[in-house]
Design an enzyme around this catalytic site. Structure first.
Site, short mmCIF file in Angstrom:
data_model
loop_
_atom_site.label_atom_id
_atom_site.label_comp_id
_atom_site.label_asym_id
_atom_site.label_seq_id
_atom_site.Cartn_x
_atom_site.Cartn_y
_atom_site.Cartn_z
N LYS A 53 39.97 37.35 28.29
CA LYS A 53 39.37 36.27 29.09
C LYS A 53 37.92 36.05 28.68
CE LYS A 53 42.57 37.28 32.82
NZ LYS A 53 42.86 37.88 34.14
N GLN A 97 39.80 41.03 38.66
CA GLN A 97 41.01 41.48 37.98
C GLN A 97 41.79 42.45 38.89
OE1 GLN A 97 42.06 40.29 35.02
NE2 GLN A 97 43.90 41.52 35.09
N ASP A 120 41.44 31.89 39.87
CA ASP A 120 42.79 32.47 39.85
C ASP A 120 43.74 31.71 40.78
OD1 ASP A 120 43.47 34.62 38.20
OD2 ASP A 120 42.39 36.07 39.44
N1 GUN Z 1 46.38 41.05 37.05
C1 GUN Z 1 47.52 40.67 36.44
N2 GUN Z 1 47.55 39.33 36.32
C2 GUN Z 1 46.41 38.86 36.87
C3 GUN Z 1 45.87 37.56 37.04
O1 GUN Z 1 46.44 36.53 36.67
N3 GUN Z 1 44.66 37.51 37.63
C4 GUN Z 1 44.00 38.61 38.06
N4 GUN Z 1 42.82 38.46 38.67
N5 GUN Z 1 44.47 39.82 37.93
C5 GUN Z 1 45.68 39.95 37.32
#
Ligand code: GUN
Length: 281
Positions: A53, A97, A120
């Site tokens: 990211k 995350q 998100d």
């Molecule tokens: N952990 C696994 N997938 C995701 C996601 O799409 N966003 C976040 N913040 N954590 C994750």
């Protein structure tokens, strides 16, 4: 043999579009979109995702910050960090995350993120907006799936869509997005009669997290199959939630794993961050 839906190529196009818009935004308004990513502890998968990211954000010309905290951080300290990011005008998108350590209430943390910075799309206000069919930030993976269906020129209106999986991150928002596109939607879970339901699907989206759960012989001939699963086998090979070989004999179009839905998630996160920076949806 089914047409392959190339998520890598579509994701590259989404990113190129975002990059061009970021350049315009910088030149015309002096505005640089900013993404703050919060990572807690040493979960190895989280580290890989967050690095991806950050890298994408930098490539597209965003400001990006990683706030990495030790797994021993208290809930109050983490809440204070989120509030600080909420208040920071250079931060347009905040991503915490998941998973978080067990002593932290992840729902409370997510609910504390400013909904207008919730790239998100996990905040209850954004989940509510989606369920009401109102504009709002949408979860990245199901948004990426909708884009892939569009690129594959898959008609949704009036057709049967079956979603396997009911998670808050993928299955539920996916079903709502398909519904909003006028598909007739069924959501399946562990109590569902999968062969029967899957056999009805003109569009099948699978996000179950079970390697090769969906057998090719269940699939309706001509269906469009989107496999969200990414499962690492003992030999290191990555497989989806769908038996790819047999499914691609029956489907008209199908996503590969890897190179299908996976690359779309980060691309849509970038799109959401740009949306948040330019004042919403
Ligand atoms: N952990 C696994 N997938 C995701 C996601 O799409 N966003 C976040 N913040 N954590 C994750």
């Amino acid at each position: 043999m089914a047409q392959l839906i190339d998520g890598k190529a579509v994701a590259a196009r989404v990113r190129a579009d975002v990059k061009a818009e970021v350049e315009r935004l910088k030149a015309q308004r002096g505005l640089t979109p900013g993404l703050a990513v919060v990572r807690v502890g040493e979960d190895p998968a989280s580290k890989i995702y967050v690095n991806g990211k950050k890298k994408a954000a930098q490539e597209l010309g965003f400001n990006s910050w990683e706030h990495h905290r030790d797994a021993s951080i208290s809930q109050d300290e983490l809440l204070a960090l989120v509030r600080q990011l909420n208040a920071d005008p250079a931060v347009h998108g905040i991503l915490v995350q998941l998973p978080l350590p067990r002593h932290i209430d992840a729902e409370l943390i997510i609910s504390t993120v400013n909904p207008e910075k919730d790239v998100d799309g996990f905040h209850p206000l954004n989940a509510g907006r989606l369920s009401l069919g109102r504009p709002g930030l949408r979860p990245c993976t199901p948004l990426g799936v909708m884009r892939l269906l569009e690129e594959a020129k898959c008609e949704l209106s009036g057709r049967r869509a079956v979603v396997v999986g009911r998670s808050n991150i993928v299955g539920k928002p996916q079903a709502l997005m398909l519904l909003q596109a006028d598909a007739t939607v069924t959501i399946c879970h562990r109590k569902s009669d999968l062969p029967r339901e899957v056999g009805q699907a003109d569009i099948l989206v699978v996000a179950a997290g079970v390697p090769e759960l969906i057998r090719g012989e269940w699939i309706k001939p001509g269906a469009v199959v989107i496999d969200v699963g990414q499962n690492r086998k003992a030999d290191g090979k990555l497989v989806g939630d769908v038996e790819f070989q047999s499914a691609s004999q029956r489907a008209s179009a199908i996503t590969p794993v890897p190179g299908g839905v996976g690359p779309m998630t980060i691309a849509m996160l970038m799109r959401n961050t740009l949306t948040a920076a330019t004042g919403g949806v």
